[in-house]
Scaffold this motif. Sequence first.
Motif, PDB file in Angstrom:
ATOM      1  N   PHE A 221      63.671  30.899  20.309  1.00 27.90           N
ATOM      2  CA  PHE A 221      64.753  31.336  20.006  1.00 27.90           C
ATOM      3  C   PHE A 221      65.265  31.204  18.597  1.00 27.90           C
ATOM      4  N   LEU A 222      65.084  29.873  18.196  1.00 25.92           N
ATOM      5  CA  LEU A 222      65.266  29.580  16.829  1.00 25.92           C
ATOM      6  C   LEU A 222      64.600  30.429  15.836  1.00 25.92           C
ATOM      7  N   LYS A 223      63.203  30.599  16.081  1.00 27.99           N
ATOM      8  CA  LYS A 223      62.582  31.651  15.202  1.00 27.99           C
ATOM      9  C   LYS A 223      62.967  32.977  14.991  1.00 27.99           C
ATOM     10  N   GLN A 224      63.437  33.550  16.316  1.00 30.61           N
ATOM     11  CA  GLN A 224      63.571  35.081  16.449  1.00 30.61           C
ATOM     12  C   GLN A 224      65.121  35.283  16.018  1.00 30.61           C
ATOM     13  N   THR A 225      66.066  34.465  16.290  1.00 32.13           N
ATOM     14  CA  THR A 225      67.591  34.843  16.318  1.00 32.13           C
ATOM     15  C   THR A 225      68.384  33.878  15.601  1.00 32.13           C
ATOM     16  N   ILE A 226      68.098  32.580  15.745  1.00 33.93           N
ATOM     17  CA  ILE A 226      69.246  31.616  15.110  1.00 33.93           C
ATOM     18  C   ILE A 226      68.677  31.377  13.724  1.00 33.93           C
ATOM     19  N   TRP A 227      67.422  30.843  13.434  1.00 34.55           N
ATOM     20  CA  TRP A 227      66.938  30.348  12.187  1.00 34.55           C
ATOM     21  C   TRP A 227      67.406  31.567  11.023  1.00 34.55           C
ATOM     22  N   PRO A 228      67.047  33.000  11.445  1.00 30.30           N
ATOM     23  CA  PRO A 228      67.314  33.808  10.205  1.00 30.30           C
ATOM     24  C   PRO A 228      69.044  33.676   9.672  1.00 30.30           C
ATOM     25  N   LEU A 229      69.687  33.655  10.746  1.00 30.05           N
ATOM     26  CA  LEU A 229      71.081  33.476  10.518  1.00 30.05           C
ATOM     27  C   LEU A 229      71.549  32.453   9.451  1.00 30.05           C
ATOM     28  N   ILE A 230      70.783  31.164  10.010  1.00 29.53           N
ATOM     29  CA  ILE A 230      71.207  29.905   9.114  1.00 29.53           C
ATOM     30  C   ILE A 230      70.506  30.161   7.715  1.00 29.53           C
ATOM     31  N   ARG A 231      69.349  30.462   7.605  1.00 29.76           N
ATOM     32  CA  ARG A 231      68.626  30.787   6.247  1.00 29.76           C
ATOM     33  C   ARG A 231      69.314  31.668   5.476  1.00 29.76           C
ATOM     34  N   HIS A 240      62.204  21.715  10.410  1.00 33.89           N
ATOM     35  CA  HIS A 240      61.209  21.096  10.859  1.00 33.89           C
ATOM     36  C   HIS A 240      60.900  20.818  12.503  1.00 33.89           C
ATOM     37  N   ILE A 241      59.827  21.600  12.845  1.00 32.73           N
ATOM     38  CA  ILE A 241      59.727  21.516  14.449  1.00 32.73           C
ATOM     39  C   ILE A 241      58.292  20.459  14.828  1.00 32.73           C
ATOM     40  N   TYR A 242      59.093  19.754  15.697  1.00 33.37           N
ATOM     41  CA  TYR A 242      58.118  18.563  16.034  1.00 33.37           C
ATOM     42  C   TYR A 242      57.879  18.686  17.546  1.00 33.37           C
ATOM     43  N   GLY A 243      56.795  18.258  18.038  1.00 29.43           N
ATOM     44  CA  GLY A 243      56.674  18.178  19.483  1.00 29.43           C
ATOM     45  C   GLY A 243      55.146  17.956  19.863  1.00 29.43           C
ATOM     46  N   ALA A 244      54.943  17.214  21.041  1.00 23.78           N
ATOM     47  CA  ALA A 244      53.606  17.200  21.373  1.00 23.78           C
ATOM     48  C   ALA A 244      53.006  18.334  21.962  1.00 23.78           C
ATOM     49  N   TYR A 245      51.559  18.377  22.107  1.00 24.35           N
ATOM     50  CA  TYR A 245      50.848  19.569  22.645  1.00 24.35           C
ATOM     51  C   TYR A 245      51.171  20.828  22.265  1.00 24.35           C
ATOM     52  N   PRO A 246      51.630  21.382  20.803  1.00 22.31           N
ATOM     53  CA  PRO A 246      51.816  22.606  20.489  1.00 22.31           C
ATOM     54  C   PRO A 246      50.783  23.413  20.606  1.00 22.31           C
ATOM     55  N   PRO A 247      51.061  24.683  21.472  1.00 28.33           N
ATOM     56  CA  PRO A 247      49.836  25.561  21.556  1.00 28.33           C
ATOM     57  C   PRO A 247      49.708  26.525  20.529  1.00 28.33           C
ATOM     58  N   ASN A 255      55.935  29.006   9.153  1.00 32.31           N
ATOM     59  CA  ASN A 255      55.942  30.215   8.066  1.00 32.31           C
ATOM     60  C   ASN A 255      56.705  29.324   6.854  1.00 32.31           C
ATOM     61  N   PRO A 256      56.029  28.940   6.007  1.00 33.57           N
ATOM     62  CA  PRO A 256      56.659  27.992   4.958  1.00 33.57           C
ATOM     63  C   PRO A 256      57.750  28.905   4.102  1.00 33.57           C
ATOM     64  N   LYS A 257      57.399  30.238   3.965  1.00 35.38           N
ATOM     65  CA  LYS A 257      58.444  31.094   2.846  1.00 35.38           C
ATOM     66  C   LYS A 257      59.620  31.341   3.825  1.00 35.38           C
ATOM     67  N   GLN A 258      59.787  31.101   5.047  1.00 34.28           N
ATOM     68  CA  GLN A 258      61.035  31.346   5.836  1.00 34.28           C
ATOM     69  C   GLN A 258      61.439  29.897   5.934  1.00 34.28           C
ATOM     70  N   GLY A 259      60.671  29.011   5.607  1.00 36.79           N
ATOM     71  CA  GLY A 259      61.395  27.383   5.756  1.00 36.79           C
ATOM     72  C   GLY A 259      61.279  26.966   7.131  1.00 36.79           C
ATOM     73  N   PHE A 260      60.407  27.522   8.130  1.00 37.02           N
ATOM     74  CA  PHE A 260      60.379  27.459   9.537  1.00 37.02           C
ATOM     75  C   PHE A 260      58.946  26.643   9.461  1.00 37.02           C
ATOM     76  N   LEU A 261      58.786  25.241   9.711  1.00 37.57           N
ATOM     77  CA  LEU A 261      57.653  24.539   9.692  1.00 37.57           C
ATOM     78  C   LEU A 261      57.279  23.655  10.874  1.00 37.57           C
ATOM     79  N   VAL A 262      56.182  24.509  11.563  1.00 35.63           N
ATOM     80  CA  VAL A 262      55.808  23.787  12.875  1.00 35.63           C
ATOM     81  C   VAL A 262      54.867  22.509  12.619  1.00 35.63           C
ATOM     82  N   LYS A 263      55.435  21.407  12.684  1.00 36.47           N
ATOM     83  CA  LYS A 263      54.789  20.200  12.382  1.00 36.47           C
ATOM     84  C   LYS A 263      53.883  19.377  13.535  1.00 36.47           C
ATOM     85  N   GLY A 264      54.354  19.921  14.511  1.00 37.63           N
ATOM     86  CA  GLY A 264      53.458  19.547  15.961  1.00 37.63           C
ATOM     87  C   GLY A 264      53.879  17.828  16.023  1.00 37.63           C
ATOM     88  N   TRP A 265      52.814  17.161  16.360  1.00 35.46           N
ATOM     89  CA  TRP A 265      52.947  15.652  16.901  1.00 35.46           C
ATOM     90  C   TRP A 265      53.591  14.912  15.868  1.00 35.46           C
TER      91      TRP A 265
END
Length: 421
Positions: A221-231, A240-247, A255-265
């Motif tokens: 929901f952040l990626k598709q809807t909210i983050w573009p509005l903030i950006r 910066h998105i963190y979390g265990a076991y990212p699929p 997507n670094p160009k969009q400032g959406f960084l999935v960093k995982g664990w």
Amino acid sequence: MSIENSKKLLVLGYVWPEPNSSAAGRHMLSLLTLFVQQGWQVTFASPALQGEHKVDLTELGIDEQAVTINCSSFDDFVNELNPSIVLFDRFMLEEQFGWRVAKHCPDALRILDTEDLHSLRHARHQALKQNRPLTPADLSSDVAKREIAAIFRCDLSLIISDYEFELLKNHYSVPEHILLHCPFMLDLQNVTPSANSFLDRQHFISIGNFRHEPNWDAVLFLKQTIWPLIRKQLPQAELHIYGAYPPPKATQLHNPKQGFLVKGWAEDAKQVMQQARVCLAPLRFGAGIKGKLAEAMFCGTPNVTTNIGSEGMNMGLDWSGLTTDLTQFDNQENSASDFAKHAVQLYQNEALWQQKQQHGYQIIKTNFNKEEIQTTLLARIVDIQHNLNNHRSNNFIGQMLQHHQLKSTQYMAQWIEAKNR
């Protein structure tokens, strides 16, 4: 039986504890640590596979045992151990092993650690998928019937949220004497104002185990809807998105160009949380209380979340950030826009940010005081153990459900065991 001369605890875990991966893992570890510190002989047993982030319980003096579902080998195991207390981690474990414990250790105190109400989370998820509000009928699902039955069958159920405590008491008519409000137990000695000020921090953070469905929904929901509005309003900001076991489906969102960084664990969740200015948690369904938001408050990081995110945490106190109701299904576009506006406002307004930071510290100190919660929990255990027969006699529905479960679940398990031979 008295707590003084019988201190043998068996914990049946749905999963092996991973305190650095989930709030449930941290909560379970805090319970285990409490009993070890009280001089209990603690055994943790689970039918689950061990995850890569599992904590080594043997270092705490806890015996680890693998057990098998639908197998009479557990009968021999529990008979030999002869615990005075058995704690079930989530209702599914009570369903699987509760009848065996009741049969072979009838005098053992049976405690259910619900973690959160799975049936409430499931009901909210179904409503979200069907794009409609929650209805009373949703609270009568098969999952709810199973979970509430397990609560009735146990001598005590630990309820992490005051909202869920009231729901059980008022909607499901669960007797209050078999319930205990037991939220996160946090060490207040470590709650000190963060050294990182508003100006020292930058960017947004979102954190949560990717295997937990509400967290994955929030990331999407952040990626598709909210983050573009903030950006649009903060073109230099990053999330910066963190979390265990990212699929793979999560890492592909990076997507670094969009400032959406999935960093995982995150090796050190507190460190990355203290570096961020605002924590985002757009949770559209879920239950219990949220470890990510407790962590944010602990680290002095204000948040933007939803009514479901803040549920069961502030308990009447001012919230440690800003909230938006994302379950207004007839007005979702405006709700997402409001969430983004709140995020930008909190990110830019230093005075508001500092006020919300102080609210977070107050919530932690008032609602999650480890010493007070532990004292209440231990006192309740002592009281029930000293009056176990009377305690059970005041829960006729639990006795009735226990009687029928001993029959139906026992015969099903024995049929599966015979079939597996």
